[in-house]
Design a protein around this motif. Structure first.
Motif, PDB file in Angstrom:
ATOM      1  N   SER A  15       1.919  17.123  46.507  1.00  0.00           N
ATOM      2  CA  SER A  15       1.187  17.695  47.598  1.00  0.00           C
ATOM      3  C   SER A  15       0.285  18.644  46.862  1.00  0.00           C
ATOM      4  CB  SER A  15       2.300  18.691  48.266  1.00  0.00           C
ATOM      5  OG  SER A  15       2.947  19.341  47.259  1.00  0.00           O
ATOM      6  N   TRP A  16       0.541  19.113  45.752  1.00  0.00           N
ATOM      7  CA  TRP A  16      -0.347  20.032  45.103  1.00  0.00           C
ATOM      8  C   TRP A  16      -1.665  19.311  44.328  1.00  0.00           C
ATOM      9  CZ3 TRP A  16       0.292  24.841  46.145  1.00  0.00           C
ATOM     10  CH2 TRP A  16       1.510  25.352  46.325  1.00  0.00           C
ATOM     11  N   THR A  43       6.295  10.815  32.370  1.00  0.00           N
ATOM     12  CA  THR A  43       5.491  11.785  33.091  1.00  0.00           C
ATOM     13  C   THR A  43       5.341  13.050  32.364  1.00  0.00           C
ATOM     14  OG1 THR A  43       6.428  11.129  35.005  1.00  0.00           O
ATOM     15  CG2 THR A  43       5.596  13.279  34.954  1.00  0.00           C
ATOM     16  N   ILE A  47       1.176  13.994  31.359  1.00  0.00           N
ATOM     17  CA  ILE A  47       0.722  15.248  31.835  1.00  0.00           C
ATOM     18  C   ILE A  47       0.231  16.289  30.571  1.00  0.00           C
ATOM     19  CG2 ILE A  47       0.989  17.272  33.226  1.00  0.00           C
ATOM     20  CD1 ILE A  47       2.909  15.817  35.123  1.00  0.00           C
ATOM     21  N   GLY A  54       1.330  21.654  31.867  1.00  0.00           N
ATOM     22  CA  GLY A  54       2.475  20.736  31.936  1.00  0.00           C
ATOM     23  C   GLY A  54       2.751  20.364  33.640  1.00  0.00           C
ATOM     24  N   ARG A  55       1.543  20.580  34.282  1.00  0.00           N
ATOM     25  CA  ARG A  55       1.655  20.261  35.816  1.00  0.00           C
ATOM     26  C   ARG A  55       0.410  19.608  36.067  1.00  0.00           C
ATOM     27  NH1 ARG A  55       6.541  21.625  38.387  1.00  0.00           N
ATOM     28  NH2 ARG A  55       7.532  22.964  37.016  1.00  0.00           N
ATOM     29  N   VAL A  56       0.471  18.765  37.303  1.00  0.00           N
ATOM     30  CA  VAL A  56      -0.742  18.497  37.959  1.00  0.00           C
ATOM     31  C   VAL A  56      -0.891  19.098  39.245  1.00  0.00           C
ATOM     32  CG1 VAL A  56      -0.998  16.065  36.839  1.00  0.00           C
ATOM     33  CG2 VAL A  56       0.454  16.240  38.777  1.00  0.00           C
ATOM     34  N   PRO A  57      -2.089  19.137  39.656  1.00  0.00           N
ATOM     35  CA  PRO A  57      -3.334  18.629  39.399  1.00  0.00           C
ATOM     36  C   PRO A  57      -3.958  19.517  37.975  1.00  0.00           C
ATOM     37  CG  PRO A  57      -3.525  20.171  41.048  1.00  0.00           C
ATOM     38  CD  PRO A  57      -2.086  20.123  40.948  1.00  0.00           C
ATOM     39  N   GLU A  68      -3.643  24.993  38.074  1.00  0.00           N
ATOM     40  CA  GLU A  68      -3.418  25.345  39.224  1.00  0.00           C
ATOM     41  C   GLU A  68      -4.423  25.044  40.543  1.00  0.00           C
ATOM     42  OE1 GLU A  68      -0.849  27.137  40.237  1.00  0.00           O
ATOM     43  OE2 GLU A  68      -0.026  27.098  38.231  1.00  0.00           O
ATOM     44  N   SER A  69      -3.776  24.330  41.593  1.00  0.00           N
ATOM     45  CA  SER A  69      -4.683  23.745  42.743  1.00  0.00           C
ATOM     46  C   SER A  69      -5.819  24.759  43.108  1.00  0.00           C
ATOM     47  CB  SER A  69      -3.954  23.372  43.862  1.00  0.00           C
ATOM     48  OG  SER A  69      -2.852  24.439  44.185  1.00  0.00           O
TER      49      SER A  69
HETATM   50  N1  LIG Z   1       1.251  25.594  41.255  1.00  0.00           N
HETATM   51  C1  LIG Z   1       0.857  24.579  40.952  1.00  0.00           C
HETATM   52  C2  LIG Z   1       1.979  23.796  41.255  1.00  0.00           C
HETATM   53  C3  LIG Z   1       1.744  22.343  40.501  1.00  0.00           C
HETATM   54  C4  LIG Z   1       3.104  21.548  40.618  1.00  0.00           C
HETATM   55  O1  LIG Z   1       4.272  21.805  40.652  1.00  0.00           O
HETATM   56  N2  LIG Z   1       2.687  20.021  40.488  1.00  0.00           N
HETATM   57  C5  LIG Z   1       3.787  19.013  40.411  1.00  0.00           C
HETATM   58  C6  LIG Z   1       3.490  17.887  41.042  1.00  0.00           C
HETATM   59  S1  LIG Z   1       3.032  18.111  42.916  1.00  0.00           S
HETATM   60  C7  LIG Z   1       4.040  18.706  38.902  1.00  0.00           C
HETATM   61  O2  LIG Z   1       3.395  18.739  38.122  1.00  0.00           O
HETATM   62  N3  LIG Z   1       5.160  18.267  38.675  1.00  0.00           N
HETATM   63  C8  LIG Z   1       5.240  17.687  37.181  1.00  0.00           C
HETATM   64  C9  LIG Z   1       6.669  17.614  36.661  1.00  0.00           C
HETATM   65  O3  LIG Z   1       7.602  18.388  37.330  1.00  0.00           O
HETATM   66  O4  LIG Z   1       6.980  17.088  35.737  1.00  0.00           O
HETATM   67  C10 LIG Z   1      -0.461  24.149  41.659  1.00  0.00           C
HETATM   68  O5  LIG Z   1      -0.822  24.740  42.572  1.00  0.00           O
HETATM   69  O6  LIG Z   1      -1.118  23.373  41.032  1.00  0.00           O
END
Ligand SMILES: N[C@@H](CCC(=O)N[C@@H](CS)C(=O)NCC(=O)O)C(=O)O
Length: 218
Positions: A15-16, A43, A47, A54-57, A68-69
């Motif tokens: 969703s992000w 993953t 990433i 460590g997160r997408v996007p 951070e989106s």
């Molecule tokens: N606050 C972040 C949230 C990003 C987030 O939570 N992304 C999730 C996917 S929707 C993620 O990267 N998960 C990777 C993992 O948990 O390994 C934003 O706004 O971009």
């Protein structure tokens, strides 16, 4: 100008990732995308090659890396002022930023109970008080934005903007989990879901085969 590269998660679940992807696509800004499937043994490593958080996007643009989106979309708004990623007037912009931040920081009950899962057949789930409260607040936000600023189009501030991108995954959740909503809410959802950008994301999600069991709600 250096090319934009957006790294995102699975289109069915992330969703992000949908948020900046929708913003870029609706604005007609060309970019390259890389999809990293979530919840696999690779993953974290994949990433980490792109995102310090460590997160997408995550967006890269030359030497700039933005995660951070909402920060990504703020960057786009600065990069392309002519695209009006935010509404034109200060009053509308302030409200658009308020509701976008409210989305970014909140609605945990809805997000936990109803993870984005575009392939899930439409079916209602039991809703707790927290989810009901989130739905009521979101419907109020959408109605209020449409009434005050939406005259010039079908979206929250008329023309599609970052606030719509922030709420796009909520639109899908209301639809997937068959949440009872008012007619004007449905009309707004239909406008987002009918957009060519959303249709294209959805089509790609339908073709994905990765499964994230924690996001599969009966
Ligand atoms: N606050 C972040 C949230 C990003 C987030 O939570 N992304 C999730 C996917 S929707 C993620 O990267 N998960 C990777 C993992 O948990 O390994 C934003 O706004 O971009």
């Amino acid at each position: 100008m250096s090319k934009l590269h957006l790294v995102i998660g699975n289109k069915n679940y992330s969703s992000w990732s949908l948020r900046p992807w929708m913003a870029l696509t609706m604005a007609g800004v060309p970019f390259r995308e890389t999809v990293i499937p979530l919840d696999t043994p690779d993953t974290e490593r994949l990433i980490a090659e792109h995102s310090p958080a460590g997160r997408v996007p995550v967006l890269s643009h030359g030497r700039n890396v933005i995660w951070e989106s909402l920060a990504i979309m703020e960057y786009l708004a600065e990069l392309f002022p002519e695209k009006n990623f935010w509404p034109k007037t200060a009053a509308a912009r302030a409200v658009a930023r308020s509701v976008s931040n409210e989305m970014h920081a909140g609605f945990g009950a809805l997000r936990n109970a109803c993870p984005m899962n575009l392939r899930r057949p439409r079916k209602a789930v039991a809703m707790n008080d927290g989810v009901r409260k989130d739905v009521k607040r979101i419907e109020h936000i959408w109605r209020d934005c449409r009434a005050r600023f939406g005259k010039g189009g079908k979206f929250l501030f008329g023309k599609f903007c970052i606030a719509d991108a922030m709420y796009a995954p909520v639109v899908t959740r209301f639809d997937t989990y068959d949440i009872r909503i008012a007619e004007d809410t449905r009309a707004y959802m239909d406008a987002v879901m009918a957009s060519a950008a959303f249709q294209s994301w959805h089509e790609a999600a339908m073709k994905e085969t990765w499964l994230v069991p924690s996001d599969e709600v009966d």
